[in-house]
Design a protein around this motif. Sequence first.
Motif, short mmCIF file in Angstrom:
data_model
loop_
_atom_site.label_atom_id
_atom_site.label_comp_id
_atom_site.label_asym_id
_atom_site.label_seq_id
_atom_site.Cartn_x
_atom_site.Cartn_y
_atom_site.Cartn_z
N GLU A 97 0.83 -1.21 0.00
CA GLU A 97 0.00 0.00 0.00
C GLU A 97 0.87 1.26 0.00
O GLU A 97 1.98 1.26 -0.50
CB GLU A 97 -1.01 -0.06 1.15
CG GLU A 97 -1.95 -1.27 1.01
CD GLU A 97 -2.93 -1.42 2.14
OE1 GLU A 97 -2.68 -0.86 3.23
OE2 GLU A 97 -3.96 -2.10 1.93
N ASP A 98 0.39 2.35 0.61
CA ASP A 98 0.97 3.66 0.37
C ASP A 98 1.91 4.17 1.45
O ASP A 98 2.60 5.18 1.24
CB ASP A 98 -0.14 4.70 0.18
CG ASP A 98 -1.01 4.39 -1.03
OD1 ASP A 98 -0.46 3.86 -2.02
OD2 ASP A 98 -2.22 4.66 -0.97
N ALA A 99 1.95 3.54 2.60
CA ALA A 99 2.75 4.07 3.71
C ALA A 99 4.17 3.52 3.67
O ALA A 99 4.42 2.43 3.12
CB ALA A 99 2.09 3.72 5.04
N PRO A 100 5.13 4.23 4.26
CA PRO A 100 6.48 3.68 4.37
C PRO A 100 6.47 2.33 5.08
O PRO A 100 5.64 2.08 5.96
CB PRO A 100 7.22 4.74 5.20
CG PRO A 100 6.49 6.01 4.92
CD PRO A 100 5.05 5.60 4.79
N PHE A 101 7.40 1.47 4.72
CA PHE A 101 7.44 0.11 5.27
C PHE A 101 8.87 -0.26 5.60
O PHE A 101 9.84 0.33 5.10
CB PHE A 101 6.85 -0.89 4.27
CG PHE A 101 7.57 -0.93 2.95
CD1 PHE A 101 8.62 -1.82 2.73
CD2 PHE A 101 7.21 -0.06 1.92
CE1 PHE A 101 9.29 -1.84 1.52
CE2 PHE A 101 7.88 -0.08 0.71
CZ PHE A 101 8.92 -0.97 0.51
N PRO A 118 13.83 5.86 12.92
CA PRO A 118 13.02 7.08 12.84
C PRO A 118 11.98 7.03 11.72
O PRO A 118 12.04 6.20 10.83
CB PRO A 118 14.06 8.16 12.55
CG PRO A 118 15.11 7.44 11.77
CD PRO A 118 15.18 6.06 12.37
N GLU A 119 11.05 7.96 11.79
CA GLU A 119 10.09 8.13 10.70
C GLU A 119 10.82 8.72 9.49
O GLU A 119 11.82 9.43 9.61
CB GLU A 119 8.96 9.07 11.12
CG GLU A 119 8.09 8.54 12.23
CD GLU A 119 6.97 9.51 12.58
OE1 GLU A 119 6.84 10.53 11.87
OE2 GLU A 119 6.25 9.25 13.55
N LEU A 120 10.26 8.42 8.30
CA LEU A 120 10.89 8.92 7.08
C LEU A 120 10.71 10.42 6.89
O LEU A 120 11.59 11.09 6.35
CB LEU A 120 10.31 8.21 5.85
CG LEU A 120 10.91 6.88 5.46
CD1 LEU A 120 10.36 6.43 4.11
CD2 LEU A 120 12.42 6.94 5.39
N LEU A 165 11.55 2.26 3.72
CA LEU A 165 11.44 2.81 2.37
C LEU A 165 10.07 3.44 2.16
O LEU A 165 9.06 2.96 2.68
CB LEU A 165 11.65 1.71 1.32
CG LEU A 165 12.98 0.98 1.28
CD1 LEU A 165 12.99 0.00 0.11
CD2 LEU A 165 14.15 1.94 1.18
N ALA A 166 10.05 4.47 1.34
CA ALA A 166 8.80 5.03 0.85
C ALA A 166 8.41 4.29 -0.43
O ALA A 166 9.27 4.07 -1.29
CB ALA A 166 8.95 6.52 0.55
#
Length: 222
Positions: A97-101, A118-120, A165-166
Amino acid sequence: MKAMILAAGLGTRMRPLTDRCPKPLLPVAGKPLIVHHLERLAATGITDIVINVSYRAEQIVEALGDGRRFGVSLTFSHETTPLETAGGIRHALPLLEDAPFLLINGDVWSDVALEALPELRDDLAHLVLVDNPDHHTQGDFALDDTGRVRLEGTPRLTYAGLAILAPSLVASLPDDAPAKLAPLLREAITTGRVGGTHHRGSWVDIGTPERLEALDAHLRDI
């Protein structure tokens, strides 16, 4: 956050062990290598996991099932032939789907604190980097004092096979076409959109039977 484990490779460097058994199912300290990943992810609270499979895919699917006995939920992304890292991720995007993983190479082991990554934010990737092992002394990338990954500079470090990754990093690739991840990372690094963490703990790239045996011995001792 979802996670993706890369498990579609042929495991040619591990032959003859992988002639009849896919690398993710090779036993380490009494359980398949990939189960160590599943248990770590479950303990971190990441339970929605995509696994790409190709070589001896049916063995992996049969061994892991839906993942419930490991405390996770598994979905499999089937590749007729291995699509390499970026191609495999692109093929799995409908499941991610669309969120970073979180991306994990199936043939590494580490004690990285996954929950501390950390968050992207505006980045396309965040890479876990380690000191260069004896079999890869030149490293892959540099990490500056602000936590930004660079193509040149010091210290030179090795990509650990762990990253956030995004999806947009690979979204423009054609589906079902082999593609490597490194060129996409280098392009994103050039535009200043890749951060990094230097992991100084345990890490093993399980690329040979000897390293598999050493990891088995290490985990049985701890």
